[in-house]
Write a protein that holds these residues in place. Structure first.
Motif, mmCIF file in Angstrom:
data_model
loop_
_atom_site.group_PDB
_atom_site.id
_atom_site.type_symbol
_atom_site.label_atom_id
_atom_site.label_comp_id
_atom_site.label_asym_id
_atom_site.label_seq_id
_atom_site.Cartn_x
_atom_site.Cartn_y
_atom_site.Cartn_z
ATOM 1 N N SER A 29 0.731 -1.265 0.061
ATOM 2 C CA SER A 29 -0.321 -0.522 0.142
ATOM 3 C C SER A 29 0.706 1.432 -0.155
ATOM 4 N N VAL A 30 0.543 2.541 -0.286
ATOM 5 C CA VAL A 30 0.577 3.976 -0.284
ATOM 6 C C VAL A 30 0.633 4.307 1.057
ATOM 7 N N MET A 31 1.806 4.625 1.293
ATOM 8 C CA MET A 31 1.021 5.296 2.730
ATOM 9 C C MET A 31 0.819 6.792 3.256
ATOM 10 N N ASP A 32 0.324 6.729 3.601
ATOM 11 C CA ASP A 32 -0.287 8.555 3.382
ATOM 12 C C ASP A 32 0.617 9.300 3.754
ATOM 13 N N PRO A 33 0.838 10.734 2.767
ATOM 14 C CA PRO A 33 2.104 11.644 3.783
ATOM 15 C C PRO A 33 1.844 11.974 4.737
ATOM 16 N N VAL A 34 2.939 12.657 5.661
ATOM 17 C CA VAL A 34 2.261 13.268 6.882
ATOM 18 C C VAL A 34 2.983 14.280 6.830
ATOM 19 N N ALA A 35 2.433 15.102 7.513
ATOM 20 C CA ALA A 35 3.283 16.606 7.813
ATOM 21 C C ALA A 35 4.795 16.048 8.675
ATOM 22 N N GLN A 36 6.315 16.847 8.059
ATOM 23 C CA GLN A 36 7.153 16.861 9.609
ATOM 24 C C GLN A 36 7.154 16.671 10.742
ATOM 25 N N PRO A 37 7.619 15.890 10.777
ATOM 26 C CA PRO A 37 7.169 16.152 12.654
ATOM 27 C C PRO A 37 8.048 17.180 12.816
ATOM 28 N N ALA A 38 7.489 17.951 14.106
ATOM 29 C CA ALA A 38 7.969 19.301 14.674
ATOM 30 C C ALA A 38 9.593 18.464 15.170
ATOM 31 N N ALA A 39 10.854 19.523 15.543
ATOM 32 C CA ALA A 39 12.106 19.033 16.316
ATOM 33 C C ALA A 39 11.720 18.723 17.677
ATOM 34 N N GLY A 40 10.206 19.684 18.343
ATOM 35 C CA GLY A 40 10.197 19.556 19.119
ATOM 36 C C GLY A 40 9.356 18.488 20.300
ATOM 37 N N SER A 41 9.154 17.188 18.897
ATOM 38 C CA SER A 41 8.546 16.009 19.508
ATOM 39 C C SER A 41 9.531 14.559 19.679
ATOM 40 N N PHE A 42 10.902 15.165 19.676
ATOM 41 C CA PHE A 42 11.972 14.184 19.865
ATOM 42 C C PHE A 42 12.967 14.756 21.344
#
Ligand code: HEC
Ligand code: HEC
Ligand code: HEC
Length: 440
Positions: A29-42
């Motif tokens: 399957s094609v995996m849906d695009p996501v918004a680039q995770p914000a730097a603060g999420s890591f």
């Protein structure tokens, strides 16, 4: 005539069913695009850990073109079926992996399928990366997603038929991809298991050090780590099939991975230099664990010889007169950096590598020694090992051949046959203006 037509129709229908079934089975399957995770999420800790893991996995070594920006792809990898180009793995949404969810990244690394559901070529070592733990995989993602996004579209890979039919890779995966974490071997100490995790996972040592079968799958069993070839280089065996005159000890391996140089064996040049560059940054405990795992492929009964005594014996009686051509060439071009006498104690890192101990000079294949002489060592594995000048413009094919075979004879080995022709061939193949690296 009519029955023949009917037969053809039946065969065609069958072919459609088989091909259709194959595509259905291999469909991803094609995996849906996501918004680039914000730097603060890591967390910073996760990002730092991911950086080290990326060095261990040589991501930037393959995903950076010569002279290109880090991780923007475009390095050409030659294959018998055409050239495969690495991809942009910076977090640019359009040309890189900026719109990839963790799940999409994980599927690429463990199953060799990209976000669009396309199978990736195994020139990407996902057969090894599939071993990476969830925790390490998440750290790698955190690191890559927090690097600068660089818009750059590397050349597209287009191989010859049938290798351009990517679903065909599903069949290859079925034969060679063993998905999931490496099973722990409880009969072995934790250090060995840690070393196995590094070597079989991000280190992907067997991708270069194991010979491949007719379908380009890595051979296992007794053939594991038995040596191979890559871009003209001979990849030495890590098993008892080694040509190294000195038995490798765990300490020797530690020095080699940490500094790119083992005084009892020589230096890490060519495709091994970037591997050591990545490994040298790892913790001492991890480098020792890797050494311990590799040691378990060696002959446990092999006798450790004193290197200094060995060299002294090899060089005690000069086999050549002072006016012998090979001897004069060595004195003129090499002796300033390489000891001709047995002083390995004073051979500091990268200063006077003792050639009488160098694995490559004892190999059945002259290639590595020839390549080092033609092209020098421009990028040392670590800052402590020196560089070596290229001699392609100073020495002819015949002179390089004479020099190498003079050393071989001095060390009591048979001269390499047909050597000037091999030098000429490798000279042409690695011509700076004509290398495949600048082909696009
Ligand atoms: C030996 C070379 C090599 C190494 C080392 C390597 N890659 Fe790759 N990688 C490739 C190639 C070649 C492709 C493209 C394969 C294709 O086009 O089918 C690729 C594709 C990918 C893709 C899919 C990208 C896309 O747009 O389809 C990801 C993600 C990736 N690599 C991540 C990594 C990470 C992370 C590392 C380090 C842990 C790494 N690679 C190390 C050669 C390499
Ligand atoms: C990209 C291909 C590649 C990868 C990946 C690779 N190697 Fe190597 N390795 C080589 C080549 C080529 C040489 C010969 C280098 C030279 O002549 O200076 C080498 C040399 C070595 C040597 C020296 C052997 C001797 O007797 O002189 C050791 C030890 C070694 N590699 C271990 C490893 C380990 C462990 C890994 C995984 C962490 C690894 N290599 C990954 C290509 C590779
Ligand atoms: C300016 C110093 C210098 C000169 C001159 C020099 N070398 Fe080297 N050579 C080095 C260094 C330093 C290394 C180890 C490099 C490293 O580890 O990064 C090396 C490594 C080597 C290796 C081992 C490569 C490997 O993969 O293990 C060989 C073989 C070699 N040199 C042969 C020669 C020959 C033959 C000559 C003369 C034609 C010569 N060198 C001249 C500095 C020199």
């Amino acid at each position: 005539m009519r029955s023949l037509k009917k037969l053809i129709l039946i065969l065609l229908a069958l072919a459609v069913i088989v091909i259709g079934g194959f595509f259905a089975l291999t469909h991803q399957s094609v995996m849906d695009p996501v918004a680039q995770p914000a730097a603060g999420s890591f967390s910073q800790q996760q990002i730092d850990k991911g950086k080290l893991l990326a060095a261990m996995g040589d991501c930037a070594v393959c995903h950076t073109a010569p002279g290109g920006t880090k991780n923007t792809g475009g390095l050409p990898i030659a294959s018998p079926f055409g050239t495969i180009y690495t991809t942009n793995i910076t977090p640019d949404a359009e040309t890189g992996i900026g719109s990839w969810s963790y799940e999409a990244f994980e599927r690429a690394m463990r199953h060799g399928v990209n976000r669009d559901g396309q199978y990736l070529y195994p020139a990407f070592p996902y057969t090894a990366f599939t071993r990476v733990t969830d925790d390490d995989m998440k750290s790698l993602y955190a690191y890559l997603m927090t690097q600068p996004a660089v818009k750059h579209q590397p050349p597209k890979t287009s191989l010859n038929f049938p290798f351009n039919v990517r679903p065909g890779i599903a069949a290859w995966n079925w034969m060679y991809l063993k998905k999931g974490p490496l099973p722990e071997d409880s009969s072995k100490p934790p250090e060995w298991n840690r070393g196995a995790y590094i070597a079989e996972g991000l280190g992907h040592c067997s991708a270069c050090h194991s010979p491949r079968d007719q379908f380009a799958g890595e051979k296992g069993g007794a053939e594991k780590f038995a040596g191979s070839t890559l871009d003209g280089w001979t990849v030495p065996a890590l098993t008892s099939k080694t040509s190294a005159p000195m038995v490798w000890t765990a300490d020797d391996l530690y020095a080699y991975f940490k500094h790119g140089f083992s005084p009892r064996h020589g230096s890490a040049a060519g495709p091994m230099a970037p591997v050591v560059h990545g490994m040298s940054q790892q913790s001492d405990a991890d480098i020792k664990a890797l050494a311990s795992y590799i040691m378990s492929f060696k002959d446990p009964n092999a006798k450790v010889v004193d290197a200094e005594a060995y060299v002294a014996a090899k060089l005690k009686e000069p086999k050549f007169a002072i006016d012998h051509e090979g001897y004069r060439l060595f004195e003129g071009a090499c002796a300033s950096c390489h000891s001709a006498v047995g002083d390995i104690k004073s051979s500091m890192f990268g200063v006077r590598p003792q050639l009488a101990l160098n694995t490559n000079l004892y190999s059945d294949s002259p290639n590595n020694s020839v390549l080092v002489m033609l092209n020098g060592i421009q990028t040392a594995a670590t800052p402590t090992t020196g560089t070596m000048p290229a001699f392609r413009h100073n020495l002819s094919d015949a002179q390089i051949a004479t020099l190498l075979n003079t050393m071989r004879e001095q060390y009591g080995l048979q001269p390499w046959s047909n050597l000037p022709a091999t030098v000429g061939k490798l000279r042409k193949e690695t011509e700076p203006s004509a290398t495949r690296l600048s082909a696009h």
